[in-house]
Motif scaffolding. Sequence first.
Motif, mmCIF file in Angstrom:
data_model
loop_
_atom_site.group_PDB
_atom_site.id
_atom_site.type_symbol
_atom_site.label_atom_id
_atom_site.label_comp_id
_atom_site.label_asym_id
_atom_site.label_seq_id
_atom_site.Cartn_x
_atom_site.Cartn_y
_atom_site.Cartn_z
ATOM 1 N N GLY A 22 -12.733 14.114 33.927
ATOM 2 C CA GLY A 22 -13.118 15.438 33.464
ATOM 3 C C GLY A 22 -12.295 15.926 32.286
ATOM 4 N N GLY A 23 -11.329 15.117 31.848
ATOM 5 C CA GLY A 23 -10.434 15.530 30.770
ATOM 6 C C GLY A 23 -10.888 15.062 29.403
ATOM 7 N N ASP A 24 -10.026 15.323 28.443
ATOM 8 C CA ASP A 24 -10.283 14.945 27.063
ATOM 9 C C ASP A 24 -9.638 13.612 26.743
ATOM 10 O OD1 ASP A 24 -11.694 17.272 26.420
ATOM 11 O OD2 ASP A 24 -9.859 18.370 25.982
ATOM 12 N N ALA A 25 -10.377 12.779 26.010
ATOM 13 C CA ALA A 25 -9.863 11.497 25.512
ATOM 14 C C ALA A 25 -9.973 11.529 23.993
ATOM 15 C CB ALA A 25 -10.674 10.346 26.078
ATOM 16 N N TYR A 26 -9.005 10.955 23.316
ATOM 17 C CA TYR A 26 -8.986 10.952 21.856
ATOM 18 C C TYR A 26 -9.049 9.523 21.352
ATOM 19 C CZ TYR A 26 -7.863 15.877 21.867
ATOM 20 O OH TYR A 26 -7.930 17.236 22.038
ATOM 21 N N LEU A 27 -9.882 9.306 20.335
ATOM 22 C CA LEU A 27 -10.030 7.992 19.723
ATOM 23 C C LEU A 27 -9.949 8.173 18.217
ATOM 24 C CD1 LEU A 27 -10.489 5.018 20.409
ATOM 25 C CD2 LEU A 27 -12.930 5.440 20.216
ATOM 26 N N LEU A 28 -8.951 7.534 17.614
ATOM 27 C CA LEU A 28 -8.686 7.678 16.190
ATOM 28 C C LEU A 28 -9.065 6.402 15.449
ATOM 29 C CD1 LEU A 28 -7.333 9.234 13.814
ATOM 30 C CD2 LEU A 28 -5.189 8.120 14.501
#
Length: 174
Positions: free
Chosen positions: A86-92
């Motif tokens: 349910g959280g945020d994931a970051y992909l750069l």
Amino acid sequence: MSIHSPAPDWFQMPHGHERLWIGLALVWCLIMFAMMPFWHFKGKQNSTGESYSVTPAEFTERAEKFAQTNKVSEHNGIPVAEPPPGGDAYLLARMWSWYPVLKLRKGETYRLHISSADLQHGFSLQPINMNFQVMPGYDHVLTITPTHTGEFTIVCNEFCGIGHHAMIGKIFVE
């Protein structure tokens, strides 16, 4: 050498099978014309995510913090980050890598933030045919729920320079 103009009766109206094929082509053009707006609104191929303005430096900082906070292991020297369900994931995306490697859980929903630190990149998730343009200055947020377990490969499908062929990332789903 001389220039000749065509005979006055050079054009002949279509007849027989020609008329049939021209009619079929016209009908098919009209069908395709009507299908374009239909699939745009009803086809579910367009992103329903959110998009925000962000500087590349800010997004890079967020992705670094996310990777450090949620690091569970390493894969080829790149941190593997597991966001809470349910959280945020970051992909750069940056020349010529995806950062970090993501570890997700099947059936859980995540908000995946994608952006670029430098150039335009293409996010292509294989073997699922999922494609997005990744632009610097935009934080594109996708709500995703993995439905299959396994190892998924992220490929950059937008030419981004000499190391483009090696720009491959991973998402692990358990």
